[in-house]
Design an enzyme around this catalytic site. Structure first.
Site, PDB file in Angstrom:
ATOM      1  CG  ASP A  30     -19.712  24.589  -0.729  1.00  0.00           C
ATOM      2  OD1 ASP A  30     -19.896  23.371  -1.153  1.00  0.00           O
ATOM      3  OD2 ASP A  30     -19.283  25.516  -1.570  1.00  0.00           O
ATOM      4  CG  ASP A  87     -14.337  29.438   1.874  1.00  0.00           C
ATOM      5  OD1 ASP A  87     -14.737  29.190   0.609  1.00  0.00           O
ATOM      6  OD2 ASP A  87     -15.295  29.804   2.351  1.00  0.00           O
TER       7      ASP A  87
END
Length: 376
Positions: free
Chosen positions: A92, A271
């Site tokens: 990320d 996730d």
């Protein structure tokens, strides 16, 4: 990166696909275990690879930038070699961590100044610097720098934030052209749809993100405190607009029920820290419901941790033994629970995939959802 759409469920928007990325094939739907600081907490890479068996895991740009720092990762030859993981990794952008540091950061058009949670030192993230950091980390899939808006969030703030996220995305795309990949394989950039819980903003953002033509697309700014119904509504709006021939990633979601419901809306990738964090607190997810292993009722239950489980811990240990480990504050208990939960999450998405391919996902999902939320 290539995405092959293999099947669509006839009664929902669920789909099964195959992503070919730098470190192998990812079969979707997929859940990505969170390995924030180059480690899925409490799990050896051998257990991760052989028992939990994900095609891809997630790392965090913010944390890896602070520790061990990009210089060390470059010397190691990238994150894969540093942590001994041969399969795919997604990083990320650090945007969510910056969002969570709301008391210790300042957002401007140029980027974000923030204070390290480790030593209080000040740092600056811009779209350009985040692209360079992710080049150094070397993940197969990297995320554009965005602002994750809080919930609740007023309309004007959400609108301003969304437009800034779009401008930041343009800067990410341009800067990546100037900074080549470092480790002999390509990296795929996923832009992020924002817009809080406002339908018109989500539609605008999805249109903008779809127009970039990236290898895949992400949906951010959900699972930040809004009701589940709002999450599903925004996901449905966005999935109707994002291209069908690209994978869709819903960031930070969620419970087993959340995952199945969002698969039904057309999401491919997930996730969440929930399976690992909740495991460390004694919460086990199973196909028949949720177990709080700390409860006294398990004290003399010598049945397997989960007789339907797919990892070695599920049949090697009893519920009574696992409860004892938690009562004794023995770290092995947290490890067993973590392996179990991650194994269950991967089983869940793979079972969903089987039912999508078989054409009966929607009926299976509707039968599973009431059981998954049940407290045993």
């Amino acid at each position: 990166m290539k995405f092959e759409l293999q099947a669509n469920d006839p009664a929902s928007k669920a789909r099964a696909g195959k992503i070919s990325a730098g470190h192998g094939v990812i079969e979707t739907p997929i859940f990505m275990p969170v390995g924030t600081v180059a480690s899925v907490k409490g799990v050896h890479q051998r257990e991760l690879r052989e028992d939990i068996n994900p095609d891809i895991i997630l790392g965090n740009t913010y944390h890896l930038y602070l520790r061990p720092q990009t210089e060390i990762l470059e010397k190691a030859g990238g994150l894969h070699k540093f942590m001994g993981w041969e399969r795919n990794i997604l990083t990320d952008s650090g945007g969510y961590q910056v969002y969570s540091l709301s008391a210790n950061r300042k957002i401007k058009e140029e980027g974000v100044k923030f204070k390290s949670h480790i030593d209080g030192s000040y740092h600056f993230f811009s779209p350009e610097s985040v692209m360079e950091i992710q080049r150094s980390i070397g993940a197969d899939i990297i995320m554009a720098f965005d602002e994750c808006t809080p919930y609740p969030c007023d309309y004007r703030y959400a609108q301003r934030s969304m437009h800034m996220t779009h401008r930041w995305l343009d800067r990410c795309v341009e800067h990546l052209k100037k900074v080549p990949a470092k480790y002999g394989y390509e990296q795929s950039l996923f832009p992020i749809v924002q817009g809080s819980v406002y339908k018109d903003l989500r539609e605008q953002s999805a249109e903008y993100i779809a127009g970039v033509g990236a290898d895949g697309n992400a949906i951010g700014g959900l699972s930040v405190g809004e009701p589940a119904e709002e999450m599903y509504a925004m996901t449905e709006v966005v999935c109707k607009i994002l291209p069908e021939d690209k994978p869709r990633y819903l960031m930070g979601v969620g419970t087993p029920v959340n995952i199945l419901e969002n698969i039904a809306l057309g999401v491919d990738m997930f996730d969440c820290v929930m399976p690992t964090r909740n495991a460390r607190n004694g919460m086990l997810f199973t196909a028949n419901g949720i177990i709080n292993i700390k409860n006294k009722k398990w004290e003399d239950d010598f049945s397997p941790v989960d007789e339907m489980g797919v990892t070695f811990v599920d049949t090697q240990y009893s519920r009574a033994y696992l409860r004892h480990l938690f009562a004794a504050n023995e770290y092995l208990g947290k490890q067993i629970a973590t392996i179990h939960n991650l194994g269950f999450y991967l089983w869940l998405v793979r079972e969903a995939r089987k039912h999508i391919l078989a054409g009966d996902f929607y009926a299976w999902k509707n039968a599973m959802v009431p059981k998954l939320g049940h407290r045993l």
